[in-house]
Design a protein around this motif. Structure first.
Motif, short mmCIF file in Angstrom:
data_model
loop_
_atom_site.label_atom_id
_atom_site.label_comp_id
_atom_site.label_asym_id
_atom_site.label_seq_id
_atom_site.Cartn_x
_atom_site.Cartn_y
_atom_site.Cartn_z
N LEU A 190 -24.41 24.93 -23.53
CA LEU A 190 -24.47 24.53 -24.93
C LEU A 190 -25.00 23.11 -25.07
O LEU A 190 -25.87 22.83 -25.90
CB LEU A 190 -23.09 24.62 -25.58
CG LEU A 190 -22.61 26.00 -25.99
CD1 LEU A 190 -21.14 25.94 -26.40
CD2 LEU A 190 -23.44 26.56 -27.11
N SER A 191 -24.47 22.22 -24.26
CA SER A 191 -24.89 20.82 -24.32
C SER A 191 -26.37 20.67 -24.00
O SER A 191 -27.08 19.89 -24.64
CB SER A 191 -24.05 19.97 -23.37
OG SER A 191 -22.69 19.99 -23.76
N GLU A 192 -26.84 21.43 -23.01
CA GLU A 192 -28.26 21.38 -22.64
C GLU A 192 -29.14 21.86 -23.80
O GLU A 192 -30.17 21.24 -24.09
CB GLU A 192 -28.52 22.23 -21.40
CG GLU A 192 -28.00 21.64 -20.12
CD GLU A 192 -28.14 22.59 -18.93
OE1 GLU A 192 -28.76 23.68 -19.07
OE2 GLU A 192 -27.61 22.24 -17.86
N LYS A 193 -28.75 22.95 -24.44
CA LYS A 193 -29.55 23.50 -25.54
C LYS A 193 -29.59 22.53 -26.72
O LYS A 193 -30.63 22.38 -27.36
CB LYS A 193 -29.01 24.87 -25.99
CG LYS A 193 -29.21 25.95 -24.95
CD LYS A 193 -30.68 26.07 -24.60
CE LYS A 193 -30.92 26.96 -23.42
NZ LYS A 193 -32.32 26.93 -22.98
N VAL A 194 -28.47 21.86 -26.99
CA VAL A 194 -28.45 20.86 -28.06
C VAL A 194 -29.32 19.68 -27.65
O VAL A 194 -30.12 19.17 -28.44
CB VAL A 194 -27.00 20.43 -28.39
CG1 VAL A 194 -27.01 19.24 -29.34
CG2 VAL A 194 -26.23 21.60 -28.99
N GLY A 195 -29.21 19.25 -26.39
CA GLY A 195 -30.01 18.14 -25.88
C GLY A 195 -31.50 18.43 -25.91
O GLY A 195 -32.32 17.53 -26.13
N GLN A 196 -31.87 19.69 -25.70
CA GLN A 196 -33.28 20.09 -25.73
C GLN A 196 -33.79 20.27 -27.16
O GLN A 196 -34.97 20.50 -27.37
CB GLN A 196 -33.46 21.41 -24.98
CG GLN A 196 -33.19 21.33 -23.50
CD GLN A 196 -33.10 22.71 -22.84
OE1 GLN A 196 -33.16 23.75 -23.50
NE2 GLN A 196 -32.92 22.72 -21.52
N GLY A 197 -32.89 20.20 -28.12
CA GLY A 197 -33.29 20.37 -29.51
C GLY A 197 -33.40 21.82 -29.95
O GLY A 197 -33.91 22.11 -31.03
N VAL A 198 -32.95 22.74 -29.11
CA VAL A 198 -32.99 24.15 -29.48
C VAL A 198 -32.05 24.40 -30.65
O VAL A 198 -32.36 25.18 -31.56
CB VAL A 198 -32.63 25.05 -28.27
CG1 VAL A 198 -32.58 26.51 -28.67
CG2 VAL A 198 -33.61 24.83 -27.13
N PHE A 199 -30.90 23.74 -30.63
CA PHE A 199 -29.92 23.83 -31.70
C PHE A 199 -29.53 22.42 -32.11
O PHE A 199 -29.50 21.51 -31.28
CB PHE A 199 -28.66 24.60 -31.24
CG PHE A 199 -28.94 26.02 -30.87
CD1 PHE A 199 -29.09 27.00 -31.84
CD2 PHE A 199 -29.07 26.40 -29.54
CE1 PHE A 199 -29.36 28.31 -31.50
CE2 PHE A 199 -29.34 27.70 -29.19
CZ PHE A 199 -29.48 28.67 -30.18
N ALA A 200 -29.20 22.26 -33.38
CA ALA A 200 -28.81 20.94 -33.88
C ALA A 200 -27.45 20.52 -33.35
O ALA A 200 -27.22 19.35 -33.06
CB ALA A 200 -28.81 20.94 -35.40
N THR A 201 -26.55 21.48 -33.23
CA THR A 201 -25.19 21.21 -32.77
C THR A 201 -24.70 22.36 -31.92
O THR A 201 -25.28 23.46 -31.93
CB THR A 201 -24.21 21.04 -33.95
OG1 THR A 201 -24.15 22.29 -34.65
CG2 THR A 201 -24.64 19.92 -34.90
N GLN A 202 -23.60 22.13 -31.22
CA GLN A 202 -22.99 23.22 -30.47
C GLN A 202 -22.49 24.30 -31.42
O GLN A 202 -22.57 25.49 -31.11
CB GLN A 202 -21.86 22.68 -29.58
CG GLN A 202 -22.37 21.83 -28.45
CD GLN A 202 -21.26 21.31 -27.56
OE1 GLN A 202 -20.09 21.40 -27.88
NE2 GLN A 202 -21.64 20.74 -26.42
N SER A 203 -22.00 23.91 -32.57
CA SER A 203 -21.55 24.89 -33.56
C SER A 203 -22.70 25.78 -34.00
O SER A 203 -22.53 27.00 -34.18
CB SER A 203 -20.96 24.18 -34.78
OG SER A 203 -19.76 23.54 -34.44
N ALA A 204 -23.88 25.19 -34.17
CA ALA A 204 -25.05 25.98 -34.57
C ALA A 204 -25.42 26.98 -33.48
O ALA A 204 -25.81 28.12 -33.76
CB ALA A 204 -26.24 25.07 -34.87
N ALA A 205 -25.28 26.57 -32.22
CA ALA A 205 -25.58 27.48 -31.10
C ALA A 205 -24.60 28.64 -31.07
O ALA A 205 -24.99 29.80 -30.88
CB ALA A 205 -25.55 26.71 -29.78
N VAL A 206 -23.32 28.35 -31.26
CA VAL A 206 -22.31 29.40 -31.26
C VAL A 206 -22.54 30.33 -32.45
O VAL A 206 -22.46 31.56 -32.32
CB VAL A 206 -20.89 28.80 -31.29
CG1 VAL A 206 -19.84 29.89 -31.50
CG2 VAL A 206 -20.61 28.04 -30.00
N ALA A 207 -22.87 29.78 -33.61
CA ALA A 207 -23.14 30.61 -34.78
C ALA A 207 -24.33 31.53 -34.53
O ALA A 207 -24.31 32.71 -34.90
CB ALA A 207 -23.39 29.73 -36.01
#
Length: 89
Positions: free
Chosen positions: A17-34
């Motif tokens: 999750l942290s990597e995806k947020v860091g890469q800009g794939v998701f704005a936040t971890q919450s957005a990734a989980v959603a």
């Protein structure tokens, strides 16, 4: 409406999750989980549709009179011909 909740993740999941947020794939971890939950919901809906279609096809085939059945040689003749042509036979 947004509901605040607490979730626990394994180190592996948290790192991802942290990597995806860091890469800009998701704005936040919450957005990734959603997004993951939305995908799960869509997958479940599609699986339900597929199972319903399969059940409907099975019911339709069960109503097919025996005289309308075709043998396996006839059923797969076109596929065998296509495979044979592709193999150059």
């Amino acid at each position: 409406m947004t509901v605040k909740t607490t979730l626990s993740f394994t180190d592996r999941h948290h790192r991802f999750l942290s990597e995806k947020v860091g890469q800009g794939v998701f704005a936040t971890q919450s957005a990734a989980v959603a997004a993951a939950l939305e995908q799960m919901m869509q997958d479940e809906e599609e699986r339900g549709i597929a199972l319903s279609a399969l059940a409907q096809e099975i019911r339709a085939r069960m109503e097919t009179p025996r005289e309308a059945f075709i043998g396996q040689d006839d059923a797969f003749a076109a596929a065998r011909a296509t495979i044979g042509a592709a193999r150059g036979a």
